[in-house]
Design an enzyme around this catalytic site. Structure first.
Site, PDB file in Angstrom:
ATOM      1  CE  LYS A  75      -3.820  -2.379   7.447  1.00 34.25           C
ATOM      2  NZ  LYS A  75      -2.924  -2.783   9.076  1.00 34.25           N
ATOM      3  CB  SER A 128      -1.228  -0.102  10.689  1.00 33.00           C
ATOM      4  OG  SER A 128      -0.807  -1.103   9.791  1.00 33.00           O
ATOM      5  CB  SER A 130      -1.076  -3.955  12.640  1.00 29.89           C
ATOM      6  OG  SER A 130       0.466  -2.819  12.022  1.00 29.89           O
TER       7      SER A 130
END
Length: 479
Positions: free
Chosen positions: A91, A166, A190
């Site tokens: 990420k 996320s 997330s």
């Protein structure tokens, strides 16, 4: 070297790819070139990757191949790292040496990181080869992966829809075959939200199970690192790298994931701590997934019954105060605050206006909420609910449609509070698990008439990560 397309790892599970790399049937360079070519072909339509690091990845692959050749000559292949040569992605909240970390924010300078962050460094030691950085919402705050830095991350099952957040870019990359698996981080859903949206197995470990990937500014200890994968076994393989050996089950997660757990007592609940402030409707597709999940669980020998759970209605205010405290203290130049998204800018202003005593009061409440909720869960081995209350949402749906079309970026027309409300209605069963510090897993069990995946969430007791993966594996076998 042979043409990589002649031995491309398409169709292999992550476990199968790991075995091929370890045996030498496939070189790290071949594997990396394959996945890089898939990224080049598909990412322009998906927006899963913000940054691709082809040269760095191929250099690391050559080094991995040299290590394999040396150990093979010496008869010491058992010394290969667990994830030798395995391509993956991080990420864009995680530092990777030499690569900018955007945190999904146009308000920050995007300078290359001087060194790997703890998570990237840890997994590199286990042999992974990063191929790049994946799309995230600004500072990882939201249940969708859209920002003002790069095109939104789209759902591989329907590109007009969001891949969640996320860890949305990572989930899209795994679901579309751009990488075999990926680590995600989860502070309020997330990992599980994008896993549910993209049809993946997404495991949020319990607090403290995975030492790397936490945040120093996370005063409520909400954020943990866990796997996003296409199968329970692939997720178990990544867990074997993430969890210290002396804290893992005997033999490790992968060696035990295929063993069916003893019959479990499972409580099913649709209650949510958000319902008092944001009453939400559960779409029929989510209820279809729940019914299918229950059917599969009972087919696997588990008992499922209704669980009456009641949550304290003070939860939303306390969680929001804890969740947004970090963005209030983020170092952002005043002249660049206008570049923040409306939601981030609003939450930052409110966090800065909130006194330290109010934040401490919220943290104290959340500790009591944790104690009370775990006590309510205690009669059952697992708690069952849908992963999401709605099908995957359209790109731009949370933000007011600001960049739902091909033009990007554009102004976001939505209201920050409406954005937040929609997120809480979309994923009403996520954040309370982080507050409780419990492990939980999203398992894909249903496909809608329109071809969209829908999943169930199972919340376990502390230390039940292996059990959750075993249940996921058994459901795969019974589906």
């Amino acid at each position: 070297m042979a043409d990589p397309s002649s031995r491309a790892p398409a169709g292999l599970t992550a476990v199968g790819l790991r075995d091929a790399l370890a045996s030498g049937d496939l070189s790290a360079r071949e594997a990396s070139r394959h996945f890089l070519s898939v990224i080049e072909e598909r990412n322009k339509h998906l927006g899963a990757f913000i940054t691709v690091i082809q040269e760095q990845a191929l250099t690391a692959a050559n080094t991995a191949d040299q290590l394999h050749a040396r150990l093979s000559r010496q008869g010491r292949l058992e010394e290969l790292p667990l994830l030798h040569g395995m391509p993956t992605a991080f990420k864009d909240l995680t530092d990777v040496a030499g690569v900018p970390t955007t945190h999904g924010s146009a308000a920050l300078d995007h300078k290359p990181a001087s060194e790997d962050g703890a998570l990237a460094a840890h997994l590199r030691r286990h042999g992974v080869l990063p191929l790049g950085k994946t799309q995230v919402p600004e500072f990882g705050l939201t249940a969708y992966s859209e920002n003002r830095v790069a095109p939104p991350s789209r759902n591989p099952h329907s590109p007009g829809l969001s891949s969640g957040g996320s860890s949305g870019g990572s989930a899209a990359a795994v679901a579309a075959g751009l990488v075999p698996f990926a680590p995600g981080t989860d502070g309020g859903g997330s990992i599980r939200i994008p896993a549910g949206a993209c049809g993946l197995v997404g495991l949020k470990p319990g607090r403290g199970t995975v030492p790397v990937g936490t945040s120093t500014g996370d005063t409520a200890q909400l954020v943990v690192t866990g796997p996003l994968a296409r199968t329970a076994a692939d997720a178990a393989l990544l867990m074997d790298a993430l969890v210290p050996r002396d804290q893992a089950p005997d033999g490790g997660y992968l060696a035990n994931v295929g063993r069916a757990p003893e019959p479990l007592k499972i409580g099913m609940s649709l209650a949510s701590p958000w319902a008092g402030i944001y009453p939400f409707e559960i779409e029929p597709e989510a209820m279809d997934a729940l019914a299918r999940g229950r059917e599969l669980l009972e087919k696997a020998g588990h008992s499922v019954s209704e669980a009456e759970i009641r949550y304290d209605n003070r939860y939303p205010e306390a969680f929001t105060a804890a969740w947004t405290a970090g963005v209030g203290s983020a170092r952002i130049a005043p002249r660049r605050e206008a570049l923040l998204t409306p939601l981030t800018r609003t939450f930052r202003r409110r966090a800065q206006q909130r006194s330290a005593s109010k934040v401490n009061e919220a943290l104290g409440f959340l500790r009591q909420f944790q104690h009370d909720t775990i006590a309510q869960y205690s009669p059952w081995d697992l708690i069952l609910m849908p992963t999401l209350a709605q099908t995957p949402r359209p790109i731009g749906w949370f933000t007011g449609g600001g960049h739902s079309g091909e033009r990007w970026p554009s102004e976001w027309s939505g209201d920050a509070d409406d954005d937040y409300r929609r997120q809480c209605e979309y994923a009403p069963w996520s954040s309370m698990v982080n507050v409780c510090g419990l492990p939980a897993i999203s398992i894909p069990v249903h496909t809608t008439v329109g071809g969209l995946p829908m999943g169930i969430q199972l919340i376990g007791r502390m230390g039940s990560e292996l059990q959750l993966l075993q249940v996921a594996a058994s459901l795969e076998a019974h589906s």
